[in-house]
Write an enzyme that holds these catalytic residues in place. Structure first.
Site, PDB file in Angstrom:
ATOM      1  N   TYR A   1       0.848  -1.204   0.000  1.00  0.00           N
ATOM      2  CA  TYR A   1       0.000   0.000   0.000  1.00  0.00           C
ATOM      3  C   TYR A   1       0.879   1.248   0.000  1.00  0.00           C
ATOM      4  CZ  TYR A   1      -3.104   3.704   1.456  1.00  0.00           C
ATOM      5  OH  TYR A   1      -3.791   4.885   1.494  1.00  0.00           O
TER       6      TYR A   1
ATOM      7  N   GLU B   1      -3.283   7.507  -4.126  1.00  0.00           N
ATOM      8  CA  GLU B   1      -3.161   6.201  -3.495  1.00  0.00           C
ATOM      9  C   GLU B   1      -2.877   5.123  -4.534  1.00  0.00           C
ATOM     10  OE1 GLU B   1      -5.929   4.850  -0.027  1.00  0.00           O
ATOM     11  OE2 GLU B   1      -6.780   4.035  -1.864  1.00  0.00           O
TER      12      GLU B   1
END
Lengths: 377, 289
Positions: free
Chosen positions: A101, A189
């Site tokens: 992530y 993101e």
């Protein structure tokens, strides 16, 4: 402002952030054509402004033309949390060794942008944050310093041991930061960023949102806006100087100030009713504002009662009351309107409304109760 | 007593020749605030209703001894105005301007920190110490002198609460609107510490809303450091996730920042949370006896 994954990936490509190749498709035929041109394992992903696409069945792998066609048929037109899927991203599926992530956001506490990274990629990061916060590494970024090489490497070492992988990830962190800052993003993101079996680090998903307050200096980002039905109503409201969010209830709300507007919705719920919307009309007693706001509320056919809650500050309540009367002369409706005016000259304002069709009350709780009562009659 | 501003506060208005700047400068002056000057580049030497206008903040400070500034310039110029105020060494800057890009606030904050300048806002109504000084755009007549301190992320909701306080005979030491943006200057904890140290403040009202986790952090701080009674109200219990509710900072992201979490955090810290604004005076009275 939200953009779709395929648009975020186009921005990634402009900033040389490695991604898996893909194409946005609006029809089943386009999906078939794209599959044929790739002729390999592909992923078909719904493009909607809401999370949880995978769980809702909006992301499918296809290794045959038949499967790609089925996926396209199923996903295009599908409803995901109230958002209709009008396009899909068809992308070459990458082999995944490991998922990570990576995300930049603006952080209230450090009052800066922060970079968050984790080895727990590909899953809901909020869940990781809630259950195993120690698995997320956070770095506050000094705006004057940005993301120098050493810092990018230091952060990449939290995810990788091999310097070959560290160097690739560090470059991605730097390029993504450049994109984040240059375009006034509020979120950038990559979930997941992956390591492939042949040791490449790349982004196979991309999510970005942008600061509405900064769009004036980024016309190229404004051009990416693809509003869905609800967002179109909100944008129309914005053009009138309002903040508007549609909800599912039957009591239309018109309030001055965002905090008071939220408190008004809460009050309706507290007394057992359901608000139809959030609407902040801002200051001033201009009757045109009330006319525009009423028209907006009455477009929602679920609305049975309108509740107006105005705190008269600099704008006095007697002026607001006169504005309301002028406005209602221009609107023909049988929908009952509850008005609660308080603040400067509230007694005078309430006196003006007495004897009119308005249901004038003194407190917020009375207004909520009256509005709920009227929805039941 | 009060926090941050009092009778001695000397104020300049950045953007005084604009529509909002001139309107509110004269209003604040009429309320008894020491409005000693204004700034508008290229308009130095003029005056607005008897308030002298200067070309730069430095000129204004040198001529008037001002220690505080209020900013009304358009959003695109706010970053520059904040940095100019910091560079001139002002103690306190109140940024009323709404719509300032978050990156601009982040970029200006280090300058403010370097000069020790405190900031309130942006996108806020300002602050008032009733009977002493008003620096902001609030309706002064609803406030009254007393011993309740108030901190809020909202404007009109603050007025709603203050109106209830005043009508129940509960005046205020200072009321501060910290603004609805995701990144801002002074926040709940900074102000709670000031109220705790202010001998005249006997109780504190905290008005929060959805988005972020400032209220949760505040609750933890109150439990550890605040001895005075605190009553809270949180707006946005009915707000849907992922939607910005007017204020740029009022958004529930991926299930966090909800009103439920914030209310639970305050209750766990021993703070009474009002169900509706009208309940606040009664909760305060209960705690102040």
């Amino acid at each position: 402002m939200k953009i779709h994954e395929y648009q975020a990936k186009e921005l990634f490509a402009q900033y040389d952030i490695p991604i898996n190749e893909g194409k946005v498709c609006y029809t089943v035929d386009e999906v078939i054509e794209t599959y044929k041109s790739y002729n390999m394992l592909t992923v078909v992903k719904a493009q909607v402004h809401v999370g949880g696409r995978g769980k809702a069945g909006g992301v499918k792998l296809a290794n045959t033309l038949e499967k790609a066609t089925t996926a396209a048929n199923n996903i295009l037109g599908m409803d995901i949390k109230g958002h209709k899927v009008e396009k899909v991203l068809v992308a070459k599926a990458a082999d995944i060794e490991k998922e990570y992530y990576v995300g930049y956001i603006n952080d209230r506490n450090t009052k800066s942008a922060i970079l968050m990274v984790s080895k727990e990629g590909g899953v809901d990061i909020e869940q990781v944050a809630a259950e195993t916060p120690e698995k997320i590494f956070r770095y506050a970024i000094d705006p004057a310093m940005g993301m120098p090489d050493y810092l990018a490497r230091e952060i990449a070492f939290k995810l990788f041991d091999d310097i070959k992988h560290v160097r690739q990830a560090a470059v991605i962190f730097q390029k993504l930061y450049k994109l984040y800052v240059e375009k006034d993003a509020t979120l950038a993101e990559i979930n997941p960023m992956i390591l492939t079996p042949d040791e490449k680090v790349l982004a196979i998903d991309a999510k970005m949102t942008f600061d509405d307050n900064a769009l004036y200096r980024h016309p190229e980002i404004e051009e990416l806006r693809e509003a869905d039905e609800n967002e179109k109503i909100e944008l129309f409201a914005k053009s009138k100087g309002f903040s508007f969010v549609k909800l599912d209830g039957d009591i239309g709300c018109m309030v001055n100030g965002a905090g008071l507007a939220m408190a008004t919705m809460d009050m309706i719920k507290l007394y057992g009713g359901e608000p139809a919307n959030f609407l902040d009309i801002g200051g001033s007693s201009n009757p045109q504002k009330v006319v525009d706001a009423m028209n907006l509320l009455l477009e929602d056919k679920n609305v049975k009662v309108v509740m107006i809650n105005i705190f008269g500050g600099i704008t006095r309540c007697d002026d607001v009351a006169r504005g309301l009367i002028t406005a209602m002369e221009q609107i023909k409706t049988d929908i009952p309107v509850v008005v609660r005016l308080t603040g400067t000259n509230d007694k005078e304002g309430q006196a003006i409304l007495r004897g009119t069709d308005f249901h004038a009350v003194e407190t917020m709780s009375e207004a909520a109760q009256k509005a709920i009562e009227l929805t039941q009659s | 007593m009060s926090i941050l501003i009092n009778k001695e506060t000397k104020l300049i208005v950045q953007g005084i020749t604009g529509r909002d700047g001139s309107f509110h400068a004269t209003r604040m002056k009429a309320e008894g605030t020491n409005v000693v000057g204004g700034v508008s580049p290229g308009k130095g030497g003029q005056n607005i209703e008897g308030i002298p206008v200067f070309n730069t903040v430095k000129d204004a400070v040198e001529a008037t001894g001002a220690d505080t500034s209020i900013i009304f310039v358009p959003a695109g110029f706010a970053k520059d105005a904040m940095m100019e105020a910091a560079d001139a060494g002002l103690k306190l800057v109140i940024t009323i301007t709404e719509g300032v890009p978050t990156a601009d606030v982040i970029a200006a904050l280090p300058s403010l920190q370097k000069s020790g300048t405190k900031m309130i806002g942006p996108n806020c109504p300002g602050l008032i110490s009733p009977g002493q000084s008003m620096i902001g755009i609030m309706p002064p007549n609803i406030f009254s002198e007393g011993n309740v301190g108030l901190i809020s992320r909202s404007g009109t909701l603050t007025y709603e609460v203050v109106n209830h306080l005043t009508k129940n005979g509960m005046g205020q030491t200072t009321c501060v609107g910290i603004g609805g943006d995701p990144v801002a200057g002074l926040y709940f904890i900074d102000l709670l510490e000031m109220y705790e140290n202010d001998p005249d403040t006997e109780a504190i009202v905290v008005i929060g809303e959805i988005g972020g986790d400032a209220e949760e952090r505040t609750a933890a701080y109150i439990k550890e450091h605040i001895t005075k009674p605190v009553v809270a109200f949180i707006a946005g219990q009915t707000a849907p996730p992922g939607k910005q509710m007017g204020h740029a900072g009022a958004i529930i992201s991926s299930g966090s920042g909800t009103a439920e979490e914030k209310i639970a955090a305050f209750q766990a810290a021993g703070v009474d949370v009002a169900k509706e604004p009208g309940e606040i005076p009664a909760l305060l009275k209960k705690r102040m006896n």
